[in-house]
Enzyme design. Structure first.
Site, PDB file in Angstrom:
ATOM      1  CG  ASP A  34      35.443  26.973  51.145  1.00  0.00           C
ATOM      2  OD1 ASP A  34      34.315  27.106  50.622  1.00  0.00           O
ATOM      3  OD2 ASP A  34      35.865  25.893  51.573  1.00  0.00           O
ATOM      4  CB  CYS A 121      34.183   7.720  45.516  1.00  0.00           C
ATOM      5  SG  CYS A 121      33.135   7.845  46.957  1.00  0.00           S
ATOM      6  CE1 TYR A 150      33.706  13.809  45.694  1.00  0.00           C
ATOM      7  CE2 TYR A 150      33.714  11.487  46.294  1.00  0.00           C
ATOM      8  CZ  TYR A 150      34.131  12.786  46.524  1.00  0.00           C
ATOM      9  OH  TYR A 150      34.968  13.054  47.570  1.00  0.00           O
ATOM     10  CE  LYS A 154      37.433  14.040  45.288  1.00  0.00           C
ATOM     11  NZ  LYS A 154      38.067  15.327  45.666  1.00  0.00           N
ATOM     12  CG  ASN A 179      33.394   6.683  54.452  1.00  0.00           C
ATOM     13  OD1 ASN A 179      32.674   7.430  53.797  1.00  0.00           O
ATOM     14  ND2 ASN A 179      33.473   5.392  54.217  1.00  0.00           N
ATOM     15  CD  GLU A 192      23.102  15.654  56.470  1.00  0.00           C
ATOM     16  OE1 GLU A 192      23.443  16.570  55.721  1.00  0.00           O
ATOM     17  OE2 GLU A 192      21.915  15.371  56.703  1.00  0.00           O
ATOM     18  CB  THR A 220      31.166  -3.271  55.344  1.00  0.00           C
ATOM     19  OG1 THR A 220      31.514  -3.623  54.005  1.00  0.00           O
ATOM     20  CG2 THR A 220      30.522  -4.444  56.045  1.00  0.00           C
ATOM     21  NE  ARG A 284      34.464   2.769  48.597  1.00  0.00           N
ATOM     22  CZ  ARG A 284      33.668   3.591  47.899  1.00  0.00           C
ATOM     23  NH1 ARG A 284      33.136   4.636  48.481  1.00  0.00           N
ATOM     24  NH2 ARG A 284      33.424   3.363  46.626  1.00  0.00           N
TER      25      ARG A 284
HETATM   26  P1  NAD Z   1      33.697  19.817  52.563  1.00  0.00           P
HETATM   27  O1  NAD Z   1      32.534  19.824  51.644  1.00  0.00           O
HETATM   28  O2  NAD Z   1      33.461  20.105  53.986  1.00  0.00           O
HETATM   29  O3  NAD Z   1      34.838  20.783  52.013  1.00  0.00           O
HETATM   30  C1  NAD Z   1      34.983  21.108  50.671  1.00  0.00           C
HETATM   31  C2  NAD Z   1      34.993  22.610  50.561  1.00  0.00           C
HETATM   32  O4  NAD Z   1      35.164  22.986  49.186  1.00  0.00           O
HETATM   33  C3  NAD Z   1      33.671  23.261  51.030  1.00  0.00           C
HETATM   34  O5  NAD Z   1      33.901  24.154  52.102  1.00  0.00           O
HETATM   35  C4  NAD Z   1      33.178  23.985  49.800  1.00  0.00           C
HETATM   36  O6  NAD Z   1      32.542  25.231  50.068  1.00  0.00           O
HETATM   37  C5  NAD Z   1      34.467  24.190  49.017  1.00  0.00           C
HETATM   38  N1  NAD Z   1      34.157  24.486  47.622  1.00  0.00           N
HETATM   39  C6  NAD Z   1      33.283  23.838  46.807  1.00  0.00           C
HETATM   40  N2  NAD Z   1      33.225  24.462  45.625  1.00  0.00           N
HETATM   41  C7  NAD Z   1      34.074  25.506  45.702  1.00  0.00           C
HETATM   42  C8  NAD Z   1      34.443  26.533  44.787  1.00  0.00           C
HETATM   43  N3  NAD Z   1      33.913  26.578  43.567  1.00  0.00           N
HETATM   44  N4  NAD Z   1      35.346  27.465  45.178  1.00  0.00           N
HETATM   45  C9  NAD Z   1      35.877  27.420  46.434  1.00  0.00           C
HETATM   46  N5  NAD Z   1      35.568  26.478  47.329  1.00  0.00           N
HETATM   47  C10 NAD Z   1      34.678  25.543  46.966  1.00  0.00           C
HETATM   48  O7  NAD Z   1      34.386  18.382  52.385  1.00  0.00           O
HETATM   49  P2  NAD Z   1      35.529  17.676  53.224  1.00  0.00           P
HETATM   50  O8  NAD Z   1      34.926  16.516  53.886  1.00  0.00           O
HETATM   51  O9  NAD Z   1      36.279  18.667  54.028  1.00  0.00           O
HETATM   52  O10 NAD Z   1      36.444  17.124  52.040  1.00  0.00           O
HETATM   53  C11 NAD Z   1      37.629  17.774  51.618  1.00  0.00           C
HETATM   54  C12 NAD Z   1      38.190  17.050  50.409  1.00  0.00           C
HETATM   55  O11 NAD Z   1      38.431  15.672  50.718  1.00  0.00           O
HETATM   56  C13 NAD Z   1      37.270  17.050  49.186  1.00  0.00           C
HETATM   57  O12 NAD Z   1      38.053  17.187  48.024  1.00  0.00           O
HETATM   58  C14 NAD Z   1      36.652  15.674  49.209  1.00  0.00           C
HETATM   59  O13 NAD Z   1      36.264  15.257  47.924  1.00  0.00           O
HETATM   60  C15 NAD Z   1      37.784  14.830  49.789  1.00  0.00           C
HETATM   61  N6  NAD Z   1      37.295  13.623  50.465  1.00  0.00           N
HETATM   62  C16 NAD Z   1      36.634  13.733  51.643  1.00  0.00           C
HETATM   63  C17 NAD Z   1      36.177  12.580  52.271  1.00  0.00           C
HETATM   64  C18 NAD Z   1      35.452  12.644  53.581  1.00  0.00           C
HETATM   65  O14 NAD Z   1      35.053  11.595  54.066  1.00  0.00           O
HETATM   66  N7  NAD Z   1      35.266  13.794  54.209  1.00  0.00           N
HETATM   67  C19 NAD Z   1      36.368  11.321  51.683  1.00  0.00           C
HETATM   68  C20 NAD Z   1      37.035  11.261  50.465  1.00  0.00           C
HETATM   69  C21 NAD Z   1      37.506  12.413  49.870  1.00  0.00           C
END
Ligand code: NAD
Length: 339
Positions: A34, A121, A150, A154, A179, A192, A220, A284
């Site tokens: 990360d 999304c 976004y 995806k 979510n 957040e 929703t 959603r």
């Molecule tokens: P998060 O933002 O906490 O985690 C994503 C991580 O990716 C972060 O720690 C960030 O530092 C890292 N990152 C970003 N750019 C980077 C780079 N260039 N090199 C290395 N690391 C990098 O998000 P999350 O909630 O843990 O989500 C994880 C995955 O799940 C993501 O792909 C997100 O799109 C997907 N997602 C999450 C949700 C949700 O509700 N949390 C919903 C749909 C999809």
């Protein structure tokens, strides 16, 4: 290649941090990668590579010697980050570059199996206009019309993973998260999401006061506690079916209801004030018919149950942030800054 050696991209983030912990418990050797460290606890990963995965050489280093990859790294946040339009170029560029690097370098390095975290999304806005009857069944994604860049990124990501699966004969598993929330997630700073933001607002509000909610609160959503997300991911990864599949809850609530539950958990008496803000689609909710059919499993934990642990954790963070010694620390930093 040893199957038990795993790379978690995005291990400094919310879901990736929890996943590293779970994989360790299951006996895997875990490398986390990360651009930032896991913020709220020490990472459970055996090895943690602090680096930018948009950089090909860094991705190559991260992938060295692993048999499976969970690709969770993405430039993302809640509505305040994704739906204002201000971060679109960064969101698309960074996340696409990470996926391009991980797949290309991963295939060259001999990775056998990739998990990719897509998102709810991706679903078209035209199917999510009615808050009471959104359509998020997996096949409804086309003709594509997500309401954010976004979501478009995806869709590109999903197609990229499936293209490599067809052309390079690697196993790919794709899930669309809806979510996900829980303790040890981003709770302030602009990235957040609704459950964490509302928990923070409630924890910060004085009893008898009010909290602000974006929009009329009648939009929703469904929310999934992180442990259930991990369970779905692990089941999909170990299955013989690539997806894409929704991993989400079918317990759909309005944002007003979400706020009411959190207020109730806090034990405070608080009003809700509606203000304008970035919103996303009107309705959603996860459609779990396909996951039930293919994996014989669906998430079952109730929203309130997950919100209780999340509120408890966020209210502790708020308390810590407001503790007198923090004021002292901050005063010191300011003094140094002014010198
Ligand atoms: P998060 O933002 O906490 O985690 C994503 C991580 O990716 C972060 O720690 C960030 O530092 C890292 N990152 C970003 N750019 C980077 C780079 N260039 N090199 C290395 N690391 C990098 O998000 P999350 O909630 O843990 O989500 C994880 C995955 O799940 C993501 O792909 C997100 O799109 C997907 N997602 C999450 C949700 C949700 O509700 N949390 C919903 C749909 C999809």
């Amino acid at each position: 290649m040893q199957r038990k050696r795993v790379l978690v991209c995005g291990a400094g983030g919310f879901i990736g941090g929890h996943l590293a912990k779970r994989l360790k418990k299951e006996g895997y050797w875990v490398r986390g990668a990360d651009i930032k460290e896991y913020e709220y606890a020490e990472s459970a990963a055996d090895e943690f590579l602090l680096g930018d995965l948009t950089d090909t050489a860094t991705a190559k280093t991260a992938l060295n010697g692993v048999g499976e990859v969970y690709q969770l790294a993405a430039d993302m946040g809640g509505a305040g980050y994704l739906f204002t339009g201000e971060n679109d170029a960064a969101v698309m560029h960074n996340s696409a570059m990470i996926n391009l690097n991980i797949l290309e370098q991963g295939c060259r390095a001999g990775v056998e199996r990739f998990f990719f975290s897509s998102s709810a999304c991706v679903y078209p806005e035209y199917n999510q206009l009615d808050p009471d009857n959104p359509n998020c069944s997996e096949e409804s994604v086309y003709p594509a019309d997500p309401d954010s860049d976004y979501g478009w990124e995806k869709i590109f990501g999903e197609r990229l993973y499936f293209a490599y699966m067809r052309n390079f004969n690697v196993a790919v598993r794709v899930a669309r998260f809806h979510n996900v929330f829980g303790p040890e997630g981003t709770w302030r700073g602009g990235k957040e999401k609704a459950p964490a933001a509302i928990c923070r607002k409630v924890a910060e509000a004085p009893d008898g006061g009010e909290i602000e909610i974006w929009g009329d609160g009648k939009q929703t959503r469904s929310f999934l506690i992180v442990e259930e997300c991990l369970e779905g991911m692990r089941r999909l990864m170990d299955s013989e079916w690539p997806g894409p599949v929704n991993i989400g809850s079918e317990e759909m609530v309005t944002i007003n209801r979400l706020a009411e539950i959190i207020i109730d958990i806090s034990g405070k008496k608080l009003g809700i004030k509606h203000i304008s803000g970035p919103l996303g689609v009107r309705g959603r909710c996860s459609d779990n018919r396909l996951i039930r059919e293919k994996l014989g499993w669906v998430p079952t934990r109730l929203l309130r149950d997950g919100l209780e642990t999340t509120y408890e954790w966020i209210s502790k963070q708020v308390e810590k942030a407001n503790a007198p010694d923090r004021h002292y620390e901050r005063a010191n930093i300011l003094t140094h800054g002014h010198k």
